[in-house]
Write an enzyme that holds these catalytic residues in place. Structure first.
Site, PDB file in Angstrom:
ATOM      1  N   HIS A 195      41.564  48.670  34.358  1.00 20.49           N
ATOM      2  CA  HIS A 195      42.769  48.426  35.616  1.00 20.49           C
ATOM      3  C   HIS A 195      43.878  48.923  36.424  1.00 20.49           C
ATOM      4  CE1 HIS A 195      45.909  45.438  36.983  1.00 20.49           C
ATOM      5  NE2 HIS A 195      44.762  44.682  37.027  1.00 20.49           N
ATOM      6  N   GLY A 199      44.810  37.622  39.057  1.00 22.01           N
ATOM      7  CA  GLY A 199      45.863  38.107  37.930  1.00 22.01           C
ATOM      8  C   GLY A 199      46.926  36.424  38.461  1.00 22.01           C
ATOM      9  N   SER A 241      44.500  39.839  44.612  1.00 19.97           N
ATOM     10  CA  SER A 241      45.330  38.763  45.810  1.00 19.97           C
ATOM     11  C   SER A 241      44.806  37.207  46.028  1.00 19.97           C
ATOM     12  CB  SER A 241      45.806  38.752  46.991  1.00 19.97           C
ATOM     13  OG  SER A 241      47.282  39.963  46.471  1.00 19.97           O
ATOM     14  N   ASN A 265      43.656  37.525  34.567  1.00 17.01           N
ATOM     15  CA  ASN A 265      43.850  38.426  33.583  1.00 17.01           C
ATOM     16  C   ASN A 265      45.831  38.193  33.615  1.00 17.01           C
ATOM     17  OD1 ASN A 265      45.126  40.721  33.226  1.00 17.01           O
ATOM     18  ND2 ASN A 265      45.106  41.922  34.774  1.00 17.01           N
ATOM     19  N   GLU A 318      46.817  49.201  37.111  1.00 17.93           N
ATOM     20  CA  GLU A 318      48.022  49.181  36.264  1.00 17.93           C
ATOM     21  C   GLU A 318      47.475  50.236  35.109  1.00 17.93           C
ATOM     22  OE1 GLU A 318      48.950  45.106  35.581  1.00 17.93           O
ATOM     23  OE2 GLU A 318      49.188  44.528  38.579  1.00 17.93           O
ATOM     24  N   GLY A 329      48.515  42.036  43.846  1.00 23.67           N
ATOM     25  CA  GLY A 329      49.861  41.985  42.952  1.00 23.67           C
ATOM     26  C   GLY A 329      50.532  41.423  44.828  1.00 23.67           C
TER      27      GLY A 329
END
Ligand code: PGA
Length: 252
Positions: free
Chosen positions: A95, A234, A213, A9, A97, A173
């Site tokens: 997602h 990510g 992560s 992603n 976010e 992240g």
């Protein structure tokens, strides 16, 4: 036997030129085989080029989001019809976010998931709890309710093209990945919840990815867990060598 998936992603990263460079790097690095499905999800404006560059390779291109309508007065949005017209048949939905910064609710996500089903698109559907929800030991309830309100509104047949991604928000992240045990515990819970709703046979076929992560250094131990069927990556998907190391971890 569920084939593992490693999906990158890219989020809001990489210009067109940078996309060309990264895909060429991936072509030189990643060795696709039958043991792992590889997917990359660049930003919308780079999808056409990504599809073109990857047309002869078994690396699929995914969108990071889409609208639930086919067309109409939705300024700034992109539909499944448009994605399919450029050869994109996979989409990441829900997602965290999107949920957090763009107010995507379960109600909206249910419509999007339904549209993906209607259009025969592969739907990588994200669920996961926030830190405070885990600390309050509500993580199972949160994930169950995310599933009940969205994917569980769909018929069994839809699961041929559904991949679930468990992404604890506190791990995205942040460098604080879930332990392999925490991932396995939630993945098993998701599979058992699927089995209660649709039967064990179906539950055993659905791929459940872990995201948050994942790096070359921790991917293998997470992917070894029996209910973890790969990862949604990510940060580490923005570098061909790191992404390849994670793909390799999924093969073993
Ligand atoms: P991360 O992101 O690997 O950078 O934590 C994962 C994701 O948001 O899909």
């Amino acid at each position: 036997m569920r084939t593992k998936i490693v999906a990158g992603n890219w989020k809001m990263n990489k210009t067109l030129q940078e996309t060309v460079t990264l895909i060429n790097d991936l072509k030189n690095t990643v060795k696709p085989d039958n043991n792992v499905e590889i997917i990359v999800a660049p930003p919308y404006v780079n999808l056409v080029e990504a599809v073109n560059l990857l047309k002869d390779l078994p690396i699929k291109v995914s969108a990071q989001n889409m609208h639930f309508a086919d067309n109409g007065a939705y300024t700034g949005e992109i539909s499944a019809v448009m994605l399919k017209a450029i050869g994109v048949r996979t989409v990441i939905l829900g997602h965290s976010e999107r949920r957090a910064y763009f107010n995507e609710t379960d109600e909206v996500l249910q419509k999007k998931a339904h549209k993906a089903y209607e259009k025969s698109m592969t739907n990588i559907f994200c669920v996961g709890e926030k830190l405070e929800e885990r600390e309050a030991e509500k993580h199972f309830d949160v994930v169950k309710s995310q599933l009940s309100n969205t994917l569980f509104q769909l018929p069994m047949e839809a699961y041929k093209k559904i991949v679930i991604a468990y992404e604890p928000v506190w791990a995205i992240g942040t460098g604080h990945t879930a332990t392999p045990e925490q991932a396995q515990e939630m993945h098993k819970f998701i599979r058992d919840t699927l089995a209660k709703k649709y039967g064990r046979d179906l539950a055993d076929t659905v791929r459940i990815l872990y995201g948050g992560s994942v790096k070359p250094g921790n991917a293998a131990e997470i992917f070894l867990k029996p209910d973890v069927d790969g990862g949604l990556i990510g940060g580490a998907s923005l570098n061909a060598e790191d992404f390849n190391a994670i793909v390799e971890a999924a093969k073993s």
